[in-house]
Design a protein around this motif. Sequence first.
Motif, PDB file in Angstrom:
ATOM      1  N   UNK A   2       0.823  -1.208   0.000  1.00  0.00           N
ATOM      2  CA  UNK A   2       0.000   0.000   0.000  1.00  0.00           C
ATOM      3  C   UNK A   2       0.855   1.256   0.000  1.00  0.00           C
ATOM      4  N   UNK A   3       1.883   1.257   0.813  1.00  0.00           N
ATOM      5  CA  UNK A   3       2.785   2.407   0.895  1.00  0.00           C
ATOM      6  C   UNK A   3       3.400   2.716  -0.469  1.00  0.00           C
ATOM      7  N   UNK A   4       3.901   1.684  -1.149  1.00  0.00           N
ATOM      8  CA  UNK A   4       4.559   1.892  -2.438  1.00  0.00           C
ATOM      9  C   UNK A   4       3.555   2.174  -3.549  1.00  0.00           C
ATOM     10  N   UNK A   5       2.369   1.589  -3.476  1.00  0.00           N
ATOM     11  CA  UNK A   5       1.334   1.889  -4.473  1.00  0.00           C
ATOM     12  C   UNK A   5       0.949   3.363  -4.426  1.00  0.00           C
ATOM     13  N   UNK A   6       0.738   3.887  -3.230  1.00  0.00           N
ATOM     14  CA  UNK A   6       0.366   5.295  -3.110  1.00  0.00           C
ATOM     15  C   UNK A   6       1.460   6.209  -3.650  1.00  0.00           C
ATOM     16  N   UNK A   7       2.723   5.852  -3.392  1.00  0.00           N
ATOM     17  CA  UNK A   7       3.819   6.656  -3.918  1.00  0.00           C
ATOM     18  C   UNK A   7       3.874   6.588  -5.440  1.00  0.00           C
ATOM     19  N   UNK A   8       3.764   5.377  -5.986  1.00  0.00           N
ATOM     20  CA  UNK A   8       3.870   5.204  -7.433  1.00  0.00           C
ATOM     21  C   UNK A   8       2.720   5.854  -8.183  1.00  0.00           C
ATOM     22  N   UNK A   9       1.571   5.984  -7.538  1.00  0.00           N
ATOM     23  CA  UNK A   9       0.380   6.497  -8.210  1.00  0.00           C
ATOM     24  C   UNK A   9      -0.052   7.876  -7.725  1.00  0.00           C
ATOM     25  N   UNK A  10       0.710   8.444  -6.797  1.00  0.00           N
ATOM     26  CA  UNK A  10       0.378   9.755  -6.239  1.00  0.00           C
ATOM     27  C   UNK A  10      -1.050   9.777  -5.692  1.00  0.00           C
ATOM     28  N   UNK A  11      -1.370   8.776  -4.875  1.00  0.00           N
ATOM     29  CA  UNK A  11      -2.711   8.653  -4.303  1.00  0.00           C
ATOM     30  C   UNK A  11      -2.633   8.633  -2.783  1.00  0.00           C
ATOM     31  N   UNK A  12      -3.776   8.712  -2.151  1.00  0.00           N
ATOM     32  CA  UNK A  12      -3.917   8.537  -0.715  1.00  0.00           C
ATOM     33  C   UNK A  12      -4.996   7.487  -0.468  1.00  0.00           C
ATOM     34  N   UNK A  13      -4.867   6.370  -1.149  1.00  0.00           N
ATOM     35  CA  UNK A  13      -5.899   5.335  -1.081  1.00  0.00           C
ATOM     36  C   UNK A  13      -5.877   4.542   0.218  1.00  0.00           C
ATOM     37  N   UNK A  14      -4.730   4.493   0.884  1.00  0.00           N
ATOM     38  CA  UNK A  14      -4.577   3.540   1.980  1.00  0.00           C
ATOM     39  C   UNK A  14      -4.248   4.175   3.333  1.00  0.00           C
TER      40      UNK A  14
END
Length: 363
Positions: free
Chosen positions: A234-246
């Motif tokens: 989740x941490x890396x997904x948010x960074x890679x996608x510029x999101x705050x999903x998690x």
Amino acid sequence: MKLFITFFFLCIGSFTYSQTQELTNKKLILYYEIINKAENKIVSNKLDSALILYKKAFKAFDRPHAKDLYNSMQTALKIKDTDYAFRQYRSLKCLDYPFEDQFLTQYFPDHKKTDDVHCTVSLNQSYKKSLDSLFTIDQYYRKLSGGDYAKYQKEITKNDSIASVRLLKLIQQKGFPNEYDLGLQSAGKDFFHQFYFIIWHQTSSNKLKPQQVNFSNELIKALNQGKITPDTTAFLLDLNNSTNNYTSRHFDIIEFIKNEGDPARPHDNITENLKKADCCYVHQWFYPKNRGEQGNILVNPINENRKKLGMSNLDDNLKKKVFTLRHKDFILPQAQIVGMSFQTAEDAKKIKKFLLNLNDSHH
């Protein structure tokens, strides 16, 4: 892992959740469900129950994450189940966990040394060497800069591009690695592997160096193979996608750092500034009753996204982070403290009115 992020206000608002990727492996869904319960038991000091849950989880998934092996070992030690703790110790030794020299004699004086233990794990030293060399590229100019990254921005950008492209190619050729492939010698004490930083540095929100590689697809594949924990995914997904999903800043633990130097360089003299840091605070939403409709509009979608990856909800996760402030024997997810750097006490005061001080006895 301790993160230092500068921000000047906490805003209440909704985010766009476009992330539909999720954990679909039923065996792993069960595993993380049990692990989350075990960690909750640790936080509530029900260690006997926690160990029962760990044993149940390890039957559901035969290659448990090193973090979970470590926590189960510590749990067993605390309730005097030395034989089980020793088995977990041996498993971690086979993964090259860097125990301190005196650990064996201190905690297992009645057990023979493990030098003759037959390890069924076969580490891929060639793969590890390749990843270590990429991490060297990633870190070279960062270390040379002494913290002034702007001085070597072009070089850092170039090296990040080289390292990320090569890392993606390696992962696609050899598969996503974890401790059963690489061991733990190159991982941090929180089991955060070095090559994760290469993925971290591909954050899509960095306008100074446009993203070269997005690792999201490989992260989700790895999650469903049990190669990476949900929290790190989740941490890396948010960074890679510029999101705050998690996650949300409202669920950080915060310390206030006074930066008397250049406001554009809050990391300068960070070691000295940390000694005088004012810690530790949480948002008023630490208590669900304080959220109201606005808070739930933000919190509920994030919890839904977290559940899709096999994570604990925000409330349980914050309790784990608070627990780790005073209990260093366990490694629980996302236990970092976020540093807020300010020039004046008045600036910090504007934020503190929304926060609770965990040092207050009634908290």
